[in-house]
Design a protein around this motif. Structure first.
Motif, PDB file in Angstrom:
ATOM      1  N   GLY A  19     -17.068  18.759 -31.549  1.00 58.81           N
ATOM      2  CA  GLY A  19     -17.983  19.126 -31.864  1.00 58.81           C
ATOM      3  C   GLY A  19     -17.295  20.700 -32.786  1.00 58.81           C
ATOM      4  N   ALA A  20     -17.112  21.199 -32.827  1.00 59.03           N
ATOM      5  CA  ALA A  20     -16.385  22.432 -32.982  1.00 59.03           C
ATOM      6  C   ALA A  20     -16.458  22.838 -34.003  1.00 59.03           C
ATOM      7  N   GLY A  21     -16.274  22.183 -35.258  1.00 58.49           N
ATOM      8  CA  GLY A  21     -15.959  22.133 -36.450  1.00 58.49           C
ATOM      9  C   GLY A  21     -14.262  21.625 -36.812  1.00 58.49           C
ATOM     10  N   GLU A  22     -13.806  21.866 -38.478  1.00 52.68           N
ATOM     11  CA  GLU A  22     -12.927  21.360 -38.977  1.00 52.68           C
ATOM     12  C   GLU A  22     -11.979  22.532 -38.129  1.00 52.68           C
ATOM     13  N   LEU A  23     -10.780  21.603 -38.024  1.00 51.61           N
ATOM     14  CA  LEU A  23      -9.404  22.602 -37.588  1.00 51.61           C
ATOM     15  C   LEU A  23      -8.966  23.395 -39.277  1.00 51.61           C
ATOM     16  N   VAL A  24      -9.040  22.683 -40.357  1.00 48.73           N
ATOM     17  CA  VAL A  24      -8.072  22.946 -41.769  1.00 48.73           C
ATOM     18  C   VAL A  24      -9.888  23.518 -42.109  1.00 48.73           C
ATOM     19  N   PRO A  25      -8.930  24.334 -42.880  1.00 48.25           N
ATOM     20  CA  PRO A  25     -10.229  25.650 -44.134  1.00 48.25           C
ATOM     21  C   PRO A  25     -10.541  24.857 -44.702  1.00 48.25           C
ATOM     22  N   SER A  26     -11.858  24.690 -45.395  1.00 47.69           N
ATOM     23  CA  SER A  26     -12.391  24.097 -47.004  1.00 47.69           C
ATOM     24  C   SER A  26     -13.492  24.029 -47.559  1.00 47.69           C
ATOM     25  N   ARG A  27     -13.410  25.381 -47.559  1.00 42.39           N
ATOM     26  CA  ARG A  27     -13.817  26.827 -48.455  1.00 42.39           C
ATOM     27  C   ARG A  27     -13.254  27.911 -48.753  1.00 42.39           C
ATOM     28  N   TYR A  28     -13.052  28.100 -49.541  1.00 44.60           N
ATOM     29  CA  TYR A  28     -12.326  29.753 -50.016  1.00 44.60           C
ATOM     30  C   TYR A  28     -13.013  30.700 -51.451  1.00 44.60           C
ATOM     31  N   ALA A  29     -13.531  31.723 -50.462  1.00 45.03           N
ATOM     32  CA  ALA A  29     -13.897  32.926 -51.323  1.00 45.03           C
ATOM     33  C   ALA A  29     -13.129  33.679 -51.973  1.00 45.03           C
ATOM     34  N   VAL A  30     -13.699  34.114 -53.765  1.00 46.92           N
ATOM     35  CA  VAL A  30     -13.251  35.366 -54.687  1.00 46.92           C
ATOM     36  C   VAL A  30     -14.043  35.761 -54.930  1.00 46.92           C
ATOM     37  N   LYS A  31     -14.076  37.222 -55.542  1.00 50.14           N
ATOM     38  CA  LYS A  31     -15.550  37.905 -56.257  1.00 50.14           C
ATOM     39  C   LYS A  31     -14.630  37.949 -57.624  1.00 50.14           C
ATOM     40  N   ILE A  32     -15.284  37.514 -58.815  1.00 47.10           N
ATOM     41  CA  ILE A  32     -14.688  37.704 -59.902  1.00 47.10           C
ATOM     42  C   ILE A  32     -15.709  38.839 -61.051  1.00 47.10           C
ATOM     43  N   GLY A  33     -15.337  40.216 -60.553  1.00 43.00           N
ATOM     44  CA  GLY A  33     -16.064  41.330 -60.715  1.00 43.00           C
ATOM     45  C   GLY A  33     -17.277  41.012 -59.948  1.00 43.00           C
ATOM     46  N   ASP A  34     -18.242  40.836 -60.135  1.00 46.29           N
ATOM     47  CA  ASP A  34     -19.642  40.724 -59.691  1.00 46.29           C
ATOM     48  C   ASP A  34     -20.359  39.491 -59.842  1.00 46.29           C
ATOM     49  N   ILE A  35     -19.015  38.484 -59.429  1.00 48.63           N
ATOM     50  CA  ILE A  35     -19.479  37.044 -59.394  1.00 48.63           C
ATOM     51  C   ILE A  35     -18.709  36.251 -57.505  1.00 48.63           C
ATOM     52  N   ASP A  36     -19.751  35.768 -57.638  1.00 48.38           N
ATOM     53  CA  ASP A  36     -19.219  34.771 -56.376  1.00 48.38           C
ATOM     54  C   ASP A  36     -18.873  33.559 -56.669  1.00 48.38           C
ATOM     55  N   VAL A  37     -17.267  33.322 -56.048  1.00 48.60           N
ATOM     56  CA  VAL A  37     -16.836  31.830 -56.832  1.00 48.60           C
ATOM     57  C   VAL A  37     -16.815  31.696 -55.182  1.00 48.60           C
ATOM     58  N   VAL A  38     -16.475  30.210 -55.256  1.00 46.18           N
ATOM     59  CA  VAL A  38     -15.671  29.292 -54.201  1.00 46.18           C
ATOM     60  C   VAL A  38     -15.587  28.761 -54.165  1.00 46.18           C
ATOM     61  N   LEU A  39     -14.514  27.923 -53.902  1.00 43.20           N
ATOM     62  CA  LEU A  39     -13.705  26.893 -53.430  1.00 43.20           C
ATOM     63  C   LEU A  39     -14.089  25.652 -52.846  1.00 43.20           C
ATOM     64  N   ILE A  40     -14.488  24.827 -52.789  1.00 46.07           N
ATOM     65  CA  ILE A  40     -14.754  23.823 -51.594  1.00 46.07           C
ATOM     66  C   ILE A  40     -13.931  22.832 -52.085  1.00 46.07           C
ATOM     67  N   SER A  41     -13.559  22.234 -50.867  1.00 51.20           N
ATOM     68  CA  SER A  41     -12.453  20.789 -50.802  1.00 51.20           C
ATOM     69  C   SER A  41     -13.499  19.567 -50.050  1.00 51.20           C
ATOM     70  N   ASP A  42     -13.405  18.723 -51.589  1.00 51.56           N
ATOM     71  CA  ASP A  42     -13.988  17.252 -51.417  1.00 51.56           C
ATOM     72  C   ASP A  42     -13.321  16.888 -50.501  1.00 51.56           C
ATOM     73  N   GLY A  43     -11.779  16.831 -50.078  1.00 53.95           N
ATOM     74  CA  GLY A  43     -11.207  15.631 -49.936  1.00 53.95           C
ATOM     75  C   GLY A  43      -9.907  15.985 -50.188  1.00 53.95           C
ATOM     76  N   ILE A  44      -9.347  14.554 -49.957  1.00 53.33           N
ATOM     77  CA  ILE A  44      -8.191  14.018 -50.749  1.00 53.33           C
ATOM     78  C   ILE A  44      -8.116  12.397 -50.899  1.00 53.33           C
TER      79      ILE A  44
END
Length: 310
Positions: A19-44
């Protein structure tokens, strides 16, 4: 010696306490100017490799997969969604496949992963649906999700897309037999659940300052992409306009495209646009987190992934 290829199988390794969490990352954030964008994996989504290139020979297709140490018969399609924060607006782009499809057991994680990231679904003010295929609307169809969303959430969908799914045409697609009925069912359920929240638009719509959707067509008649722009920086979430094979082989048609010839022209136009402007690109079915730049090599393109920023 036989060439070793990557087996298509889920990652099951776990390190540390249960229950310590997922081993493989499933979200990643970038900043586009003043806007925050997060990509999230729904899976495969494991699907036949033939659906990635319906208009080329098996030999050409095998050469591409062999060159990437991948199996020739099945391919792990990434499935990504995005979350955009602009001021007081929180915008979800697509929702994943949901839980109604027994053959996609390795996907359907979007809603859970949003909540694990500390995102309260009731904070989402807007949702943009790039198109109404089941792997883009299915997360919203999951039991209980509608109740967690705010009653006045705005769901932006192209008018052409809504009209198409009233009587969808699959005559130009090349899909596994079970898929078209599932696509119809998911689209119908989505419209039934959210008819009062759907905001239709024609060609473009500004969802928030610097965040807009524009119709491209091709993959589906109302398929759209989402542009995020701020302070001279830009990222385009291209939905299903571009797949893994499409950078080097943009003319390869995909079996899920309802108008494959137009889809090719859309793909080439988006790739040329990104190559010329230097804008970043992200996609639903490019390996997570799918964020990168596009370099042009003659008539072909090369995806240059961003370096992960820790």
């Amino acid at each position: 010696m036989a060439k070793i290829t990557r087996n298509v199988q889920p990652v099951t390794a776990r390190i540390g306490k249960e229950g310590a969490g997922e081993l493989v990352p499933s979200r990643y954030a970038v900043k586009i100017g003043d806007i925050d964008v997060v990509l999230i994996s729904d899976g495969i989504l494991p699907l036949p490799t033939s659906t990635m290139s319906t208009n080329v020979s098996e030999a050409d297709r095998n050469e591409w997969f062999d060159g990437r140490f991948l199996q020739r018969d099945m391919f792990d399609w990434a499935l990504n969604i995005a979350l955009v924060k602009r001021g007081d607006r929180l915008i979800l782009i697509d929702s994943g496949v949901g839980d109604g499809f027994d053959y996609f057991t390795r996907a359907g994680q979007s809603m859970t992963r949003l909540e694990s990231a500390g995102i309260d679904l009731s904070a989402i003010t807007d949702i943009v649906i790039t198109h109404m295929h089941m792997d883009h609307v299915g997360g919203l169809n999951v039991d209980g999700v509608r109740r967690k969303l705010r009653p006045d959430v705005r769901i932006h969908v192209a008018a052409a897309e809504v009209a198409f799914w009233k009587n969808p045409d699959f005559s130009k697609t090349v899909m596994p037999e079970a898929v078209p009925p599932a696509l119809r069912k998911a689209a119908e359920k989505f419209v039934a659940l959210y008819s009062e929240n759907i905001v239709q638009f024609d060609q473009t719509v500004e969802v928030a300052a610097g965040v807009s959707a524009r119709v491209t067509g091709g993959h589906t008649p109302g398929h759209c992409v989402v542009d995020v722009a701020s302070n001279g920086e830009k990222l385009t979430f291209v939905g299903d306009a571009i797949f893994e094979v499409g950078f080097e082989n943009p003319a390869w048609q995909n079996g899920f495209e309802h108008d494959p010839e137009k889809a090719v022209s859309v793909r080439v136009a988006l790739l040329n646009e990104a190559a010329e402007t230097g804008a970043m690109l992200a996609a639903a079915h490019v390996a997570f987190p799918s964020i990168g730049h596009i370099a042009k090599d003659g008539d072909h393109f090369r995806f240059v992934p961003v370096l992960w920023d820790y």
